[in-house]
Scaffold this motif. Sequence first.
Motif, PDB file in Angstrom:
ATOM      1  N   SER A  16      33.542  51.928  42.015  1.00  0.00           N
ATOM      2  CA  SER A  16      33.566  50.543  41.353  1.00  0.00           C
ATOM      3  C   SER A  16      34.041  50.507  40.062  1.00  0.00           C
ATOM      4  CB  SER A  16      32.087  50.406  41.246  1.00  0.00           C
ATOM      5  OG  SER A  16      31.722  49.871  42.601  1.00  0.00           O
ATOM      6  N   LEU A  17      34.540  49.382  39.318  1.00  0.00           N
ATOM      7  CA  LEU A  17      34.841  49.482  37.947  1.00  0.00           C
ATOM      8  C   LEU A  17      34.335  48.247  37.343  1.00  0.00           C
ATOM      9  CD1 LEU A  17      38.572  50.845  37.570  1.00  0.00           C
ATOM     10  CD2 LEU A  17      36.713  51.959  36.696  1.00  0.00           C
ATOM     11  N   ARG A  18      34.211  48.159  36.146  1.00  0.00           N
ATOM     12  CA  ARG A  18      34.014  46.924  35.471  1.00  0.00           C
ATOM     13  C   ARG A  18      34.809  46.798  34.179  1.00  0.00           C
ATOM     14  NH1 ARG A  18      28.856  45.228  31.422  1.00  0.00           N
ATOM     15  NH2 ARG A  18      28.597  42.821  32.318  1.00  0.00           N
ATOM     16  N   LEU A  19      35.573  45.457  34.327  1.00  0.00           N
ATOM     17  CA  LEU A  19      36.482  45.223  33.259  1.00  0.00           C
ATOM     18  C   LEU A  19      35.855  44.307  32.315  1.00  0.00           C
ATOM     19  CD1 LEU A  19      39.849  44.539  35.382  1.00  0.00           C
ATOM     20  CD2 LEU A  19      38.892  46.673  34.562  1.00  0.00           C
ATOM     21  N   GLU A  60      40.618  35.057  44.557  1.00  0.00           N
ATOM     22  CA  GLU A  60      41.600  35.492  45.407  1.00  0.00           C
ATOM     23  C   GLU A  60      41.010  35.992  46.643  1.00  0.00           C
ATOM     24  OE1 GLU A  60      44.582  37.315  47.762  1.00  0.00           O
ATOM     25  OE2 GLU A  60      43.016  38.530  46.538  1.00  0.00           O
ATOM     26  N   ASP A  61      41.443  35.617  48.080  1.00  0.00           N
ATOM     27  CA  ASP A  61      40.823  35.785  49.054  1.00  0.00           C
ATOM     28  C   ASP A  61      40.588  37.291  49.255  1.00  0.00           C
ATOM     29  OD1 ASP A  61      42.460  33.135  51.444  1.00  0.00           O
ATOM     30  OD2 ASP A  61      40.643  33.218  49.721  1.00  0.00           O
ATOM     31  N   SER A  62      41.291  38.174  48.848  1.00  0.00           N
ATOM     32  CA  SER A  62      41.167  39.432  49.459  1.00  0.00           C
ATOM     33  C   SER A  62      40.048  40.294  48.494  1.00  0.00           C
ATOM     34  CB  SER A  62      42.545  40.120  49.079  1.00  0.00           C
ATOM     35  OG  SER A  62      42.949  40.361  47.779  1.00  0.00           O
ATOM     36  N   VAL A  63      39.742  39.624  47.343  1.00  0.00           N
ATOM     37  CA  VAL A  63      38.720  40.267  46.590  1.00  0.00           C
ATOM     38  C   VAL A  63      37.438  39.470  46.786  1.00  0.00           C
ATOM     39  CG1 VAL A  63      40.266  40.783  44.861  1.00  0.00           C
ATOM     40  CG2 VAL A  63      38.926  38.927  44.412  1.00  0.00           C
ATOM     41  N   LYS A  64      37.232  38.388  47.480  1.00  0.00           N
ATOM     42  CA  LYS A  64      35.850  37.724  47.782  1.00  0.00           C
ATOM     43  C   LYS A  64      35.126  38.739  48.511  1.00  0.00           C
ATOM     44  CE  LYS A  64      37.729  33.034  48.269  1.00  0.00           C
ATOM     45  NZ  LYS A  64      38.175  31.922  49.349  1.00  0.00           N
ATOM     46  N   GLY A  65      33.842  38.869  47.774  1.00  0.00           N
ATOM     47  CA  GLY A  65      32.490  39.570  48.299  1.00  0.00           C
ATOM     48  C   GLY A  65      32.820  40.788  47.654  1.00  0.00           C
ATOM     49  N   ARG A  66      33.801  41.283  47.027  1.00  0.00           N
ATOM     50  CA  ARG A  66      33.882  42.544  46.401  1.00  0.00           C
ATOM     51  C   ARG A  66      33.979  42.453  44.833  1.00  0.00           C
ATOM     52  NH1 ARG A  66      38.183  45.514  46.944  1.00  0.00           N
ATOM     53  NH2 ARG A  66      39.471  43.874  47.215  1.00  0.00           N
ATOM     54  N   PHE A  67      34.422  41.506  44.249  1.00  0.00           N
ATOM     55  CA  PHE A  67      34.376  41.346  43.005  1.00  0.00           C
ATOM     56  C   PHE A  67      33.711  40.229  42.368  1.00  0.00           C
ATOM     57  CE2 PHE A  67      39.087  42.867  42.308  1.00  0.00           C
ATOM     58  CZ  PHE A  67      39.048  43.999  42.971  1.00  0.00           C
ATOM     59  N   THR A  68      33.391  40.347  41.108  1.00  0.00           N
ATOM     60  CA  THR A  68      32.355  39.303  40.797  1.00  0.00           C
ATOM     61  C   THR A  68      32.674  39.017  38.994  1.00  0.00           C
ATOM     62  OG1 THR A  68      30.462  39.994  41.953  1.00  0.00           O
ATOM     63  CG2 THR A  68      30.099  38.625  39.962  1.00  0.00           C
ATOM     64  N   ILE A  69      33.074  37.611  38.852  1.00  0.00           N
ATOM     65  CA  ILE A  69      33.547  37.468  37.490  1.00  0.00           C
ATOM     66  C   ILE A  69      32.278  36.773  36.800  1.00  0.00           C
ATOM     67  CG2 ILE A  69      34.729  35.129  38.099  1.00  0.00           C
ATOM     68  CD1 ILE A  69      36.638  35.603  36.047  1.00  0.00           C
ATOM     69  N   MET A  80      34.448  37.970  28.797  1.00  0.00           N
ATOM     70  CA  MET A  80      34.475  37.810  30.300  1.00  0.00           C
ATOM     71  C   MET A  80      34.471  39.352  30.977  1.00  0.00           C
ATOM     72  SD  MET A  80      37.505  36.149  32.483  1.00  0.00           S
ATOM     73  CE  MET A  80      38.674  37.291  31.798  1.00  0.00           C
ATOM     74  N   TYR A  81      33.504  39.314  32.231  1.00  0.00           N
ATOM     75  CA  TYR A  81      33.677  40.613  32.818  1.00  0.00           C
ATOM     76  C   TYR A  81      34.309  40.472  34.279  1.00  0.00           C
ATOM     77  CZ  TYR A  81      30.509  41.395  28.918  1.00  0.00           C
ATOM     78  OH  TYR A  81      29.908  41.546  28.012  1.00  0.00           O
ATOM     79  N   LEU A  82      34.675  41.614  34.771  1.00  0.00           N
ATOM     80  CA  LEU A  82      34.958  41.523  36.329  1.00  0.00           C
ATOM     81  C   LEU A  82      34.399  42.686  36.841  1.00  0.00           C
ATOM     82  CD1 LEU A  82      36.849  40.004  38.349  1.00  0.00           C
ATOM     83  CD2 LEU A  82      38.510  41.615  38.019  1.00  0.00           C
ATOM     84  N   GLN A  83      33.322  42.768  37.681  1.00  0.00           N
ATOM     85  CA  GLN A  83      32.599  43.833  38.566  1.00  0.00           C
ATOM     86  C   GLN A  83      33.398  43.954  39.740  1.00  0.00           C
ATOM     87  OE1 GLN A  83      30.099  46.021  37.539  1.00  0.00           O
ATOM     88  NE2 GLN A  83      30.864  47.161  39.364  1.00  0.00           N
ATOM     89  N   MET A  84      34.025  45.231  39.810  1.00  0.00           N
ATOM     90  CA  MET A  84      34.900  45.246  40.999  1.00  0.00           C
ATOM     91  C   MET A  84      34.441  46.403  41.907  1.00  0.00           C
ATOM     92  SD  MET A  84      38.874  45.201  39.603  1.00  0.00           S
ATOM     93  CE  MET A  84      38.417  46.626  38.418  1.00  0.00           C
ATOM     94  N   ASN A  85      33.733  45.822  43.136  1.00  0.00           N
ATOM     95  CA  ASN A  85      33.194  46.988  43.796  1.00  0.00           C
ATOM     96  C   ASN A  85      33.968  47.326  45.085  1.00  0.00           C
ATOM     97  OD1 ASN A  85      30.766  46.964  42.338  1.00  0.00           O
ATOM     98  ND2 ASN A  85      30.132  45.415  43.381  1.00  0.00           N
ATOM     99  N   SER A  86      33.726  48.247  45.764  1.00  0.00           N
ATOM    100  CA  SER A  86      34.518  48.593  47.028  1.00  0.00           C
ATOM    101  C   SER A  86      35.971  48.345  46.746  1.00  0.00           C
ATOM    102  CB  SER A  86      33.913  47.805  48.280  1.00  0.00           C
ATOM    103  OG  SER A  86      32.904  47.714  48.381  1.00  0.00           O
ATOM    104  N   LEU A  87      36.271  49.103  45.945  1.00  0.00           N
ATOM    105  CA  LEU A  87      38.015  49.143  45.514  1.00  0.00           C
ATOM    106  C   LEU A  87      38.828  49.696  46.550  1.00  0.00           C
ATOM    107  CD1 LEU A  87      37.570  49.921  41.777  1.00  0.00           C
ATOM    108  CD2 LEU A  87      38.722  47.923  42.703  1.00  0.00           C
TER     109      LEU A  87
END
Length: 121
Positions: A16-19, A60-69, A80-87
């Motif tokens: 995971s990463l958080r932008l 975007e469809d490919s990040v649904k369920g994995r990324f949270t803005i 603004m943040y972007l939590q990116m899981n299951s990269l």
Amino acid sequence: VQLVESGGGVVQAGDSLRLSCAASGSTFSINTMGWYRQAPGKQRELVAAITSGSGSTNYEDSVKGRFTISANNTKDKDTMYLQMNSLKPEDTAMYYCNAVYCSGLTCFRYWGQGTQVTVSS
């Protein structure tokens, strides 16, 4: 208006990463903030966006369920943040922060410099 991104890096698949993106300097009101990404040889694409006030989001469809803005708006700064899981390796790209500020019907779009996300398999 200055947009400063942070949080990119090199990770392994499944990590995971958080932008973060901090925007400041506008006298207009924040309308929408979003994250875009651009991989080598590909067009820049919208990853996720959030509308100020309503808080509505789209992905975007490919990040649904994995990324949270998410976003936090104050008088002096919009963050603004972007939590990116299951990269996944296909998430590898330069990620850009985008902010739209409006006053009535007049709007301006601003971009950050980008932060690199690299996902190894």
